[in-house]
Each structure stands twice: as structure tokens, then as C-alpha cells.
Design an enzyme around this catalytic site. Structure first.
Site, PDB file in Angstrom:
ATOM      1  N   GLU A 209      39.110  43.337  41.596  1.00 45.04           N
ATOM      2  CA  GLU A 209      40.124  44.390  41.689  1.00 45.04           C
ATOM      3  C   GLU A 209      39.492  45.732  42.043  1.00 45.04           C
ATOM      4  O   GLU A 209      39.989  46.462  42.910  1.00 45.04           O
ATOM      5  CB  GLU A 209      40.871  44.520  40.355  1.00 45.04           C
ATOM      6  CG  GLU A 209      41.539  43.232  39.878  1.00 45.04           C
ATOM      7  CD  GLU A 209      40.654  42.393  38.977  1.00 45.04           C
ATOM      8  OE1 GLU A 209      41.189  41.577  38.205  1.00 45.04           O
ATOM      9  OE2 GLU A 209      39.413  42.577  39.032  1.00 45.04           O
TER      10      GLU A 209
ATOM     11  N   ASP B  37      49.655  31.707  36.457  1.00 46.15           N
ATOM     12  CA  ASP B  37      49.750  31.456  35.018  1.00 46.15           C
ATOM     13  C   ASP B  37      50.147  32.695  34.221  1.00 46.15           C
ATOM     14  O   ASP B  37      50.055  32.710  32.996  1.00 46.15           O
ATOM     15  CB  ASP B  37      48.441  30.883  34.471  1.00 46.15           C
ATOM     16  CG  ASP B  37      47.236  31.778  34.766  1.00 46.15           C
ATOM     17  OD1 ASP B  37      47.411  32.790  35.469  1.00 46.15           O
ATOM     18  OD2 ASP B  37      46.130  31.465  34.294  1.00 46.15           O
TER      19      ASP B  37
END
Length: 310
Positions: free
Chosen positions: A246, A163
Site C-alpha cells: 500500500e 475475505d
């Protein structure tokens, strides 16, 4: 050209002499064509050799990892990303669905994309169902496992959510990655940006709205890692902790701030944006046809079947 010049000179002559010389030249040309050891290209304009693309070095492969899950906007988002990736040479698209098995509609989209691709599926383990964990953890884990086994050592890995919006210049930037490269991402939280802080060509910190206990406060779309370096760190994986995917992964890659490679013109340009599709969009459900209209013998029945998730 020599023959033409000769003919023009002879045209200055008059009478039989001109025609006799012209006839001799034509006969001589016919003899050359019939019996001479000449190729056509030697008598007329030379033909340039065809370009041999096989001799040009191939670009490093970028393994674009896209975790995805079933939702109304899934096919639209994947289509947009596919069209972007088709503009980038040397891409291998790894799409991992968040479910027990791959779906026909995603498989059809990948086949139609003309891209090199790998289609995977990985669902959340039973013992973690109902618990608060990071989104796309197991999709990314199975993709990393595939890369360790199958990817070329010279390649680069990039995690591209379906997205987001991507400028094709981003991929040429990350293709230069030696170990771990980093770059800004737009439309992130209240700052509107997430970026490494670069001073004198070195990463010294991060500009991000959420830095709490995160050594590497980057967005998932804000870094890339070389396949060679990833393979050299077999312990590197994505933690399940929300908001720390992350940071945990890059920590496992065993790098420090000084080792990070700032890209996108020393992190002064945004080539990827954290866009979102309107979540209020509804599924294309065949049960919605119960609206009093008769759709028998129309395209509407088949249209819904073609986008049905199964």
C-alpha cells in the site's frame, strides 16, 4: 367530475324533465367519444407520465479489484462479496486469480453474480517462486494494467480483498474520490483499527499497529484512487516487498498527506472490516468419499465436481 355534478343537480328535478336531460347528456358523451378529437385521458382522470430513467445521470463507475487465490474458502468468500456488490449501483468487478489461468468455478460464480465483471489471471514469475513477497502483487498489477487501458476516466478504483466485510455505505463514500481518498478499517492487528489521523479536516498521520518506515500506513482496504489520477501516474505500481504494498503504491501516486481526502465522516466510522475465514476449513475433495459409504446414484458425486478447481 363536472358531468357527475351536473347529474346530481338534475336528480333534484322530477319526472320526464330529469330523464330527458340525462338522456341528452349521455348522447352528448357518446358523440364526443365517437367523433370528437379527444384522447381518453382528456375525458377521464389524467395518467401521469412514465418516469424516464435514461435522463438521470449515471453514477460514477467503481472498479472493484479483488485478487483471489485457490483455497477451501475461496468460493464462500467470493459469494459473500458478490452479494454485497450487487447492492451497489455502478460497480465493475475485476477478479484476478493467482494462477496461470482462470478457473471454471470462479468464472461460473462471476456469471451468476449478474454484475459487470472482468476475469483475469496472473501468477508469480518463475524467478520469484519460493521467495518471500507480498501476497496478491501480480494479481493487482494486471488489474491496474487493465484499468489503464479500459476503464472510464471518471471512475474510481478500490482494492477489495475477498475475505473482508463491507458496508455498502463505503462505496458511496469512495465514489466521491477526487484523487486519493482514505478511511478506517476495522479488525487490524493489535489495535483492532487502522485509520488516518484527521485534524481540522486534514489527514496529519496514521493510527496503525505497523508504521515502520511507512509514510502511508494504511490497509489495502483503506484507500481508493480515481481512474483519472491513476492514469496520470503511469509509473504507479505495487512493490513486491511484504507489508509495503500500500505504502509503495500510494507513494507512486505522487500525493502528500495534505492531499488525502478523509471519508467515512472524517474517518470516524468503520465501513470495512478485515475479517478472515477459518483457515482450518478443508477442500471439498472427491477423494473424501472413500469413507465406506456408497454414494453411487446420489447427488454427492456431482456436488463435488461442481466445486472442483480446474
Amino acid at each position: 367530475l363536472i358531468l357527475l355534478d351536473s347529474l346530481l343537480q338534475e336528480m333534484k328535478l322530477k319526472g320526464i324533465r330529469f330523464y330527458a336531460i340525462l338522456a341528452i347528456q349521455i348522447i352528448f358523451l357518446l358523440i364526443l367519444l365517437r367523433f370528437g378529437d379527444y384522447e381518453e385521458s382528456e375525458l377521464f382522470l389524467p395518467v401521469p407520465p412514465e418516469k424516464d430513467d435514461s435522463k438521470e445521470p449515471k453514477p460514477r463507475t467503481i472498479y472493484v479489484v479483488t485478487p483471489t487465490y485457490t483455497r477451501p474458502a475461496q468460493l464462500g468468500d467470493l459469494t459473500r462479496l458478490a452479494n454485497t456488490l450487487r447492492l451497489v449501483p455502478g460497480v465493475h468487478w475485476i477478479v484476478a486469480e493467482d494462477r496461470n489461468h482462470t478457473t471454471r468455478v470462479v468464472s461460473d460464480l462471476l456469471s451468476a453474480s449478474t454484475l459487470r465483471y472482468t476475469h483475469l489471471a496472473a501468477s508469480r514469475p518463475t524467478e520469484l517462486i519460493g521467495q518471500m513477497i507480498g501476497r496478491g502483487v501480480f494479481n493487482r498489477r494486471i488489474s491496474v494494467d487493465w484499468i489503464r487501458t479500459n476503464a472510464d476516466d471518471d471512475g474510481v478504483v478500490y482494492f477489495a480483498d475477498d475475505d473482508n466485510s463491507y458496508d455498502v455505505r463505503l462505496f458511496e463514500e469512495i465514489r466521491q474520490t477526487v484523487r486519493v481518498s482514505v478511511f478506517p478499517v476495522g479488525l487490524i492487528l493489535k489495535f483492532g483499527l487502522s485509520s488516518p489521523v484527521v485534524r481540522k479536516g486534514k489527514v496529519v498521520g496514521f493510527f496503525d499497529a505497523f508504521k515502520k518506515n511507512r509514510k502511508f500506513a494504511v490497509d489495502m482496504a483503506g484507500f481508493a484512487v480515481s481512474v483519472k489520477h491513476l492514469k496520470s501516474k503511469p509509473q504507479a505500481t505495487f512493490p513486491a516487498k511484504v507489508s509495503y504494498l500500500e505504502d509503495g503504491f500510494i507513494r507512486d501516486l505522487d500525493v502528500e498527506l495534505k492531499d488525502l481526502e478523509p471519508r467515512a465522516e472524517m474517518c470516524t466510522r468503520v465501513y470495512v472490516w478485515h475479517t478472515k475465514t477459518d483457515p482450518r476449513t478443508a477442500y471439498a475433495d472427491i477423494s473424501n468419499l472413500e469413507d465406506g459409504e456408497d454414494y453411487t446414484d446420489t447427488n454427492i458425486i456431482q456436488l463435488h465436481k461442481n466445486v472442483e478447481y480446474r
